[in-house]
Structure formats: C-alpha cells, structure tokens
Design an enzyme around this catalytic site. Structure first.
Site, PDB file in Angstrom:
ATOM      1  N   GLY A  49       8.555  -2.841  -2.653  1.00 47.61           N
ATOM      2  CA  GLY A  49       6.882  -3.277  -4.260  1.00 47.61           C
ATOM      3  C   GLY A  49       6.262  -1.825  -3.801  1.00 47.61           C
ATOM      4  O   GLY A  49       6.073  -2.009  -2.965  1.00 47.61           O
ATOM      5  N   GLN A  54      -2.267   1.488  -5.118  1.00 48.89           N
ATOM      6  CA  GLN A  54      -1.697   2.419  -3.655  1.00 48.89           C
ATOM      7  C   GLN A  54      -1.257   3.870  -4.169  1.00 48.89           C
ATOM      8  O   GLN A  54      -0.434   4.726  -3.022  1.00 48.89           O
ATOM      9  CB  GLN A  54       0.111   1.743  -2.991  1.00 48.89           C
ATOM     10  CG  GLN A  54      -0.670   0.392  -1.872  1.00 48.89           C
ATOM     11  CD  GLN A  54       1.019  -0.161  -2.200  1.00 48.89           C
ATOM     12  OE1 GLN A  54       2.044  -0.764  -2.756  1.00 48.89           O
ATOM     13  NE2 GLN A  54       0.842   0.045  -0.366  1.00 48.89           N
ATOM     14  N   CYS A 102       3.663  -2.451   5.170  1.00 46.97           N
ATOM     15  CA  CYS A 102       3.560  -2.108   4.165  1.00 46.97           C
ATOM     16  C   CYS A 102       3.307  -0.201   3.803  1.00 46.97           C
ATOM     17  O   CYS A 102       3.120   1.034   5.089  1.00 46.97           O
ATOM     18  CB  CYS A 102       2.225  -2.303   4.173  1.00 46.97           C
ATOM     19  SG  CYS A 102       0.833  -1.585   2.384  1.00 46.97           S
ATOM     20  N   LEU A 103       3.465   0.224   2.785  1.00 54.88           N
ATOM     21  CA  LEU A 103       3.610   1.704   2.799  1.00 54.88           C
ATOM     22  C   LEU A 103       2.398   2.653   2.722  1.00 54.88           C
ATOM     23  O   LEU A 103       2.692   3.967   3.502  1.00 54.88           O
ATOM     24  CB  LEU A 103       3.954   1.911   1.369  1.00 54.88           C
ATOM     25  CG  LEU A 103       5.525   1.857   1.213  1.00 54.88           C
ATOM     26  CD1 LEU A 103       5.829   2.209  -0.367  1.00 54.88           C
ATOM     27  CD2 LEU A 103       7.226   2.964   1.806  1.00 54.88           C
ATOM     28  N   HIS A 144       1.874 -10.472  -0.972  1.00 52.47           N
ATOM     29  CA  HIS A 144       1.703  -9.292  -0.302  1.00 52.47           C
ATOM     30  C   HIS A 144       1.215  -8.317  -1.535  1.00 52.47           C
ATOM     31  O   HIS A 144       0.213  -7.432  -1.583  1.00 52.47           O
ATOM     32  CB  HIS A 144       2.238  -8.126   0.419  1.00 52.47           C
ATOM     33  CG  HIS A 144       2.565  -7.015   1.284  1.00 52.47           C
ATOM     34  ND1 HIS A 144       2.695  -7.154   2.638  1.00 52.47           N
ATOM     35  CD2 HIS A 144       2.545  -5.853   0.509  1.00 52.47           C
ATOM     36  CE1 HIS A 144       2.277  -5.785   2.412  1.00 52.47           C
ATOM     37  NE2 HIS A 144       1.917  -4.465   1.226  1.00 52.47           N
ATOM     38  N   GLU A 145       1.700  -7.828  -2.585  1.00 55.11           N
ATOM     39  CA  GLU A 145       2.013  -7.320  -3.560  1.00 55.11           C
ATOM     40  C   GLU A 145       0.325  -8.130  -4.198  1.00 55.11           C
ATOM     41  O   GLU A 145      -0.283  -6.562  -4.389  1.00 55.11           O
ATOM     42  CB  GLU A 145       3.027  -6.935  -4.770  1.00 55.11           C
ATOM     43  CG  GLU A 145       3.505  -6.084  -3.950  1.00 55.11           C
ATOM     44  CD  GLU A 145       3.964  -5.072  -3.202  1.00 55.11           C
ATOM     45  OE1 GLU A 145       2.799  -4.344  -3.273  1.00 55.11           O
ATOM     46  OE2 GLU A 145       4.111  -4.541  -2.160  1.00 55.11           O
ATOM     47  N   HIS A 148      -2.747  -6.752  -2.456  1.00 54.32           N
ATOM     48  CA  HIS A 148      -3.029  -4.900  -2.809  1.00 54.32           C
ATOM     49  C   HIS A 148      -4.122  -4.599  -4.125  1.00 54.32           C
ATOM     50  O   HIS A 148      -5.386  -3.873  -4.242  1.00 54.32           O
ATOM     51  CB  HIS A 148      -2.188  -4.566  -3.167  1.00 54.32           C
ATOM     52  CG  HIS A 148      -1.232  -3.745  -1.776  1.00 54.32           C
ATOM     53  ND1 HIS A 148      -1.963  -3.126  -0.633  1.00 54.32           N
ATOM     54  CD2 HIS A 148       0.067  -3.663  -1.440  1.00 54.32           C
ATOM     55  CE1 HIS A 148      -1.527  -3.607  -0.218  1.00 54.32           C
ATOM     56  NE2 HIS A 148      -0.190  -2.838  -0.277  1.00 54.32           N
TER      57      HIS A 148
HETATM   58 NI    NI Z   1       1.663  -2.698   1.260  1.00 49.85          NI
END
Ligand code: NI
Length: 191
Positions: A49, A54, A102-103, A144-145, A148
């Site tokens: 995601g 981000q 996470c990225l 999680h998304e 963010h």
């Molecule tokens: Ni993430």
C-alpha cells in the site's frame, strides 16, 4: 510524473494529517494523475500500500494492492484499491499481532496490534462511496494505510519494542513463527 520518491521516517510530511479531497477536486486531471502516480510508485517499490503523504502530498488518498508480494508472501490477495477520504471504525475488541514493515521505515519491522474486524468508509477514484467490512489479516493493511493519512507510522503502535528487527533478522528469527500465525488467521477469516 510517474514514479515518485517515497519519503522516510523523520520527514515531516509523514506526521502531518492529510486533508479531505472534495468531489470536484477528485474529478480533476491533477488528482486523477496523482492517483496513477501513487499506484505506479507502490508497484515500483513493491509495497502492499502507499499513502499520499509518503510521497510528500497532503491529500487524504491511499492505494492498496497485494498480489504475490515478495515482501509479504503470507498476505492474501487484495485487488487494486484506491481510497479517497477513508475512515475506519474498529469493530469489536479482538486484536491480532501483525509483524509490519513500511516503505517509509527502511529495514525495520515490528509487531503491532490490529483489529481483526473493521468498517471502511471512503470514496473510490470515481467518487462512488465505499462502505464495507474488512476482516482478518487484510484488515491490518487498511489500518496501516489509514494511520499514515492521520500522520502515524507503525512504529508509534509497537507496544513491545523488543520485537523491532531488521528485515534480515525478521527472516532469520521471527518469520517462521509469525507466518504460521498469519496463515492461521487467514484460514480463519478467508482474508
Ligand atoms: Ni507504511
């Protein structure tokens, strides 16, 4: 623009809650092009995601897609999903412990409690309302998304900091036990 740069923890954009997108704005070429970029960037980075902040953008938009993801081989598939102005309501008290990555948090994973059942309300990219219940392991991905978009990263939710590990450490010491728990959850909920 195409693939955008994913910012890492420490970048203030990850801490700023995003702002809701109006229907007129959503229909604009600018926002539609941005959504295409988010999808392209998520796929390029092999994420499950990606949220707008981000890539340093302040609009409340995220994308999710899971299809044989090499980072998360135990995750059940989620078709490409674009969420605009998503809101999550946790349903019930039951939680599971998810080993998240996470990225925006390079080379670190940690265990986070997540609700096994949520209600998701959002708009899709055409402006149509989405209102559905999501259960099981996949519910963790949505939480999680949406975190963010509220300016939170998974590190904020790690209760036991001794679970923090590099990806190498995860594969060596934690993967086997976690994957068997994750697969049991998926078997129970079908997602
Ligand atoms: Ni993430």
């Amino acid at each position: 623009m195409g693939v955008r740069t994913v910012v890492h923890v420490g970048h203030p954009a990850l801490r700023d809650p995003t702002r809701e997108v109006s229907s007129e704005e959503l229909a604009s070429e600018d926002v539609q092009g941005f959504i295409d970029d988010l999808i392209e960037t998520m796929r390029h980075a092999k994420g499950a995601g990606l949220a707008a902040n981000q890539v340093g953008d302040d609009r409340r938009i995220c994308v999710i897609e899971v299809q044989d993801n090499p980072r998360y081989p135990y995750k059940p598939p989620i078709p490409l999903t674009v969420l605009v102005n998503p809101r999550i309501t946790l349903l019930g008290e039951e939680r599971f412990y998810n080993y998240e990555g996470c990225l925006s948090v390079p080379d670190l994973r940690g265990v986070v409690p997540r609700a096994v059942r949520i209600r998701l309300q959002a708009l899709d990219r055409t402006g149509s309302p989405v209102d559905e219940e999501i259960v099981g392991l996949s519910a963790g991905t949505y939480q999680h998304e949406c975190d963010h978009l509220d300016g939170r990263v998974f590190l904020d939710r790690v209760e036991d900091t001794t679970t923090l590990t590099t990806w190498d450490g995860y594969h060596r010491f934690h993967k086997e036990a976690f994957e068997s728990r994750a697969r049991a959850l998926v078997a129970r909920f079908g997602s």
